[in-house]
Design a protein around this motif. Structure first.
Motif, short mmCIF file in Angstrom:
data_model
loop_
_atom_site.label_atom_id
_atom_site.label_comp_id
_atom_site.label_asym_id
_atom_site.label_seq_id
_atom_site.Cartn_x
_atom_site.Cartn_y
_atom_site.Cartn_z
N SER A 92 -12.63 2.93 8.89
CA SER A 92 -11.96 2.89 7.60
C SER A 92 -12.72 3.73 6.57
CB SER A 92 -11.85 1.44 7.10
OG SER A 92 -11.17 1.38 5.88
N LYS A 105 -4.16 -7.66 10.08
CA LYS A 105 -5.38 -7.33 9.34
C LYS A 105 -5.44 -5.82 9.12
CE LYS A 105 -7.67 -11.11 11.83
NZ LYS A 105 -8.80 -11.48 12.71
N ASN A 106 -6.59 -5.38 8.63
CA ASN A 106 -6.80 -3.94 8.45
C ASN A 106 -6.81 -3.22 9.78
OD1 ASN A 106 -7.07 -4.21 5.71
ND2 ASN A 106 -9.31 -4.10 5.70
N ASN A 126 0.80 -1.22 0.00
CA ASN A 126 0.00 0.00 0.00
C ASN A 126 0.84 1.27 0.00
OD1 ASN A 126 0.63 -1.15 2.57
ND2 ASN A 126 -0.78 0.27 3.58
N SER A 170 -5.32 -7.69 4.03
CA SER A 170 -6.64 -7.18 4.39
C SER A 170 -7.32 -8.15 5.35
CB SER A 170 -7.50 -7.02 3.13
OG SER A 170 -7.77 -8.31 2.57
N ASN A 171 -8.48 -7.77 5.84
CA ASN A 171 -9.25 -8.67 6.71
C ASN A 171 -9.61 -9.96 5.97
OD1 ASN A 171 -9.12 -6.86 8.78
ND2 ASN A 171 -11.17 -6.03 8.48
#
Length: 347
Positions: free
Chosen positions: A280, A182-183, A95, A162-163
């Motif tokens: 988020s 995770k996120n 990211n 990610s989740n």
């Protein structure tokens, strides 16, 4: 390699990154300078979110971190004894530029081998730094492996995603010692007593890397009667961010969706503020939630700790991060507050 030799190599890497950021190089490092410059340009064209400014910002942060003083202060909390190296598989996110470097550093500095699976979004920069380390000490050559294939022959794993991907990681790698991330998102608490000058650095927490990092502030908590004009004035210097096409497209799309849904919005032409209980927020959007009591808010944030990476405020709590500092973590600031070094030493 001894711990001292590993530290020396990373300190030399830090010096090289400092020179690169300053646009200077020694004749000895000329080829690495040229290669990193080339891969920086490739990264920009390969990933539309990777601008030269943000890549150089990331490089600058690692240049500042990789000093002998910083490494020794960080590692002084541990007993790193010489023992047989384990192979640690590391699945890296993509990211923001060099987002997996802390895991990379942690594995190698503890004397282990690393098996790296990079994200396709960030696969240009790290190999250059690896080449530099191997040039500094050939001992790293047998310790570092990149792969694009299925991960095999490893002793433990560190995976970031990610989740959704975390669920797959937990299924496939449950039999190995692991850290699976995770996120997470970061939040800021505003009291309304901040001056424009004190609030201005929050813009860096919101907009750096276009808000794509887990340390980026994606939500703010404000008093019931807060006037958002103060915030908009404080972060106005970031207004040119809307000139970036991908950011602008997200801004236009999210604004249209919210308006069609008749949500109440605050908008300054480059950032949308939407009241929302989620942490988020989409790109170009900052969620906000009102509070009436700081003690109750702190209790709520403690309950939601597993969703939060950083809490930012103006000295409300010694554990909070100052405005403008989320993207300048110390070596001891572990992702998800999971001590990677201790995890590795316990294997």
């Amino acid at each position: 390699m001894t711990l001292e030799e590993r530290k020396d190599a990373f300190v030399n890497l830090g010096n090289f990154l400092t020179d690169f950021g300053n646009g200077t190089f020694s004749e000895k490092n000329k080829k690495f300078y040229q290669l990193l410059e080339e891969k920086t340009e490739v990264s920009i064209h390969y990933n539309g979110w990777f601008t030269k400014e943000n890549i150089l910002f990331s490089i600058h942060q690692w240049a500042n971190a990789l000093t002998l003083k910083n490494l020794e202060e960080w590692l002084s909390n541990y007993s790193i004894e010489k023992k047989a190296a384990k192979t640690i598989a590391v699945i890296m996110a993509g990211n923001i530029p060099l987002v997996g470097f802390h895991d990379f550093l942690s594995v190698l500095i503890t004397g282990n081998n690393i098996l790296i699976k990079q994200s396709k979004n960030d696969q240009q920069l790290l190999p250059v730094l690896v080449d530099f380390l191997i040039h500094e000490n050939q001992g790293f050559k047998e310790s570092i492996t990149f792969t694009k294939e299925r991960l095999e022959n490893f002793d433990a794993i560190i995976a970031t995603g990610s989740n959704n991907t975390a669920r797959y990681f937990e299924y496939y790698f449950s039999k190995y010692p692991h850290i699976i991330r995770k996120n997470r998102n970061s939040v800021a608490i505003i009291t309304g007593n901040e001056s424009k000058e004190e609030l201005a650095p929050l813009g860096d927490d919101i907009f750096r890397y276009y808000g794509l990092g887990c340390r980026n502030v994606s939500k703010i908590f404000v008093p019931e009667d807060y006037q958002f004009e103060q915030l908009f004035q404080a972060i106005y210097d970031w207004n040119s961010i809307v000139n970036q096409n991908k950011y602008a497209n997200n801004y236009d799309y999210n604004k249209a969706v919210y308006l069609m849904s008749e949500f109440k919005l605050f908008d300054n032409g480059f950032l949308i503020l939407k009241e929302d209980q989620s942490f988020s927020s989409p790109i170009a959007t900052l969620f906000y939630e009102k509070y009436s009591n700081l003690d109750e808010l702190n209790k709520q944030l403690q309950e939601d700790a597993e969703q939060i990476q950083c809490i930012v405020s103006l000295n409300l709590n010694p554990n909070h991060i100052e405005f403008g500092k989320t993207q300048q973590p110390k070596l001891s600031d572990f992702a998800d507050n999971v001590d990677t070094i201790q995890f590795l030493l316990n294997l």
